[in-house]
Enzyme design. Structure first.
Site, PDB file in Angstrom:
ATOM      1  N   HIS A 272      -2.483   0.375  -9.048  1.00  0.00           N
ATOM      2  CA  HIS A 272      -3.328   1.575  -9.060  1.00  0.00           C
ATOM      3  C   HIS A 272      -3.850   1.799 -10.473  1.00  0.00           C
ATOM      4  CE1 HIS A 272      -4.673   5.698  -8.385  1.00  0.00           C
ATOM      5  NE2 HIS A 272      -4.569   5.439  -7.101  1.00  0.00           N
ATOM      6  N   ASP A 329      -1.983   2.966   0.294  1.00  0.00           N
ATOM      7  CA  ASP A 329      -2.451   2.110   1.396  1.00  0.00           C
ATOM      8  C   ASP A 329      -1.394   1.140   1.901  1.00  0.00           C
ATOM      9  OD1 ASP A 329      -5.437   2.183  -0.426  1.00  0.00           O
ATOM     10  OD2 ASP A 329      -5.148   3.059   1.553  1.00  0.00           O
TER      11      ASP A 329
END
Ligand code: SDX
Length: 393
Positions: A272, A329
């Site tokens: 991320h 996700d």
């Protein structure tokens, strides 16, 4: 600039705006919507209440929430002509392509939404209409992909139950909506509702900064979200886990592929830009995964592969050095699959969750009277060249 310095260009860490909507601390793995922790909201709130919080800034009173729900209930239908667009898509076209164009097409039915600087009342009605019609559009896309009759919204349902009924309901009989599924969907949608200046929210702001209407601005955000490096990762994670399962479940082999610079394979659902610690949403979703699969009596082999991958990656220096942890996700697709959604609908569900965040960001930008977005560049091209006739080139 003659290459003596390396510039970290692009929107990697740009402070693009001031915002009071969502707070992220990437090092500590903290996420708050309007000051409320994501952990508390995921456990105690509903998606519609969080949508109100993000858009209007405070948790609603009982009456304010009832008014909000009843305003939305009044606008859940879409113009019947929109079904002609739906009928025009090839049967296997990706739902995200359909969603982006249908949402933009809403602006053709509501000319009042096109007026730049429309009144606060018109802007508020435009936001309500988008929130109300989005689940209807999403479920119509899904039913059409199955060749099933469309199920229309029913005023007796709350926001999430209405969406689930339009998605899993049948024309021939009333389908019972499982409260476990309603709770799970509320939790997932809350966790996706906003994430400060991510790729798609920045796109909504950039497009909206030209005084483009809300429908077209959100349509652009849907396109940005579709990318596998962004919201499209939830579909890519399940495809990756299926691939590893088909390949015998050798997680070590795939971890090594993800580390190999010459191999284009990336560990989808990992890493991320902001979180250099665990994504707090991933922690909540991972626990929800175990709970929901147990409650629904589902044993999904890819969940075990996901856990093995996570365990192996979190002890591997390549991932640890780069602070690559599971993101939102990584586990969400396993729950969507358990709830009965097909893989190509996963990113559409991300968009359904992110909608109030996009609306809140667009609204804040207008309220702050922010100017049109127009970044500059570092020019590295030719300096001065004289034109040469084609015969002499
Ligand atoms: C979302 O911004 C948001 O808030 C987004 C989001 C939201 O709610 O809106 O949180 C939702 O988009 C989550 C991210 C979903 N995407 C994926 O899961 C795709 C896989 N992850 C990545 O491709 C990547 O981690 C990004 C895109 C998420 C972040 O990329 P960065 O910050 O630009 O990091 P990078 O590409 O510069 O990578 C840094 C290093 C590189 O290695 P080195 O060049 O230093 O040797 O880490 C490596 C990368 O190769 N790396 C990975 C990896 N992610 C980064 N290596 C293997 N697998 C990965 N997944």
């Amino acid at each position: 600039l003659t290459g003596h310095i390396t510039l970290d260009l692009g929107y990697k860490n740009t402070g693009s705006t001031k915002s009071a909507i969502t707070f992220l601390d990437g090092e500590k793995g903290i996420l708050k919507y309007r000051g409320y922790s994501i952990e508390e909201l995921a456990e105690k709130s509903t998606f519609l209440e969080v949508a109100f919080l993000l858009i209007y800034g405070d948790l609603p009173t009982t009456k304010a929430l009832e008014d909000f729900q009843s305003q939305i209930t009044k606008h859940t239908l879409i113009h019947e002509d929109m079904k002609k667009f739906l009928d025009g898509y090839p049967s296997k076209s990706h739902p995200m392509a359909q969603l982006a164009s249908l949402v933009c097409s809403l602006s053709t039915f509501y000319p009042e939404s096109l007026k730049a600087n429309s009144s606060p009342e018109t802007m508020d009605l435009t936001m309500i209409k988008l929130l109300a019609k989005f689940p209807t559009i999403v479920s119509f896309i899904y039913k059409k992909s199955l060749g099933h009759p469309l199920i229309y919204p029913k005023n007796k349902y709350d926001y999430v139950s209405n969406y689930l009924n339009m998605t899993f309901g049948q024309r021939t009989e009333e389908v019972e909506i499982d409260p476990v599924v309603v709770k799970a969907m509320n939790t997932l949608l809350i966790l996706h509702a906003d994430h400060e200046q991510n790729c798609s929210a920045s796109t909504v702001r950039m497009v909206g900064s030209s005084d483009c209407n809300l429908y077209a601005s959100v349509s652009a955000g849907i396109d940005a979200l579709w990318g596998p490096l962004h919201g499209g990762a939830n579909q890519a994670v399940i495809e990756m886990l299926e691939l590893i399962k088909e390949d015998g479940g050798d997680t070590e082999k795939w971890i090594n592929k993800a580390k190999d610079k010459n191999d284009p394979f990336r560990m989808m659902g990992f890493g991320h830009r902001v979180y250099k610690n665990f994504d707090p949403r991933a922690k909540i979703i991972k626990k929800a995964c175990d709970d929901i699969l147990e409650k629904l009596g589902i044993n999904d082999p890819v969940l075990e592969i996901a856990k093995k991958l996570e365990e192996a990656a979190l002890s591997d220096p390549y991932f640890v050095e780069r602070k690559l942890y599971p993101n939102v996700d990584f586990y969400s697709g396993i729950i969507y699959r358990a709830l009965g959604f097909p893989t190509d609908m996963f990113t559409v569900l991300f968009a359904l969750g992110r909608l109030p965040g996009w609306i809140a960001q667009w609204k804040e930008m207008h309220e702050n009277k922010e100017p049109i977005g127009r970044p500059r560049q570092v020019y590295v091209g030719h300096t001065n060249r004289a034109f040469v006739e084609i015969e002499k080139r």
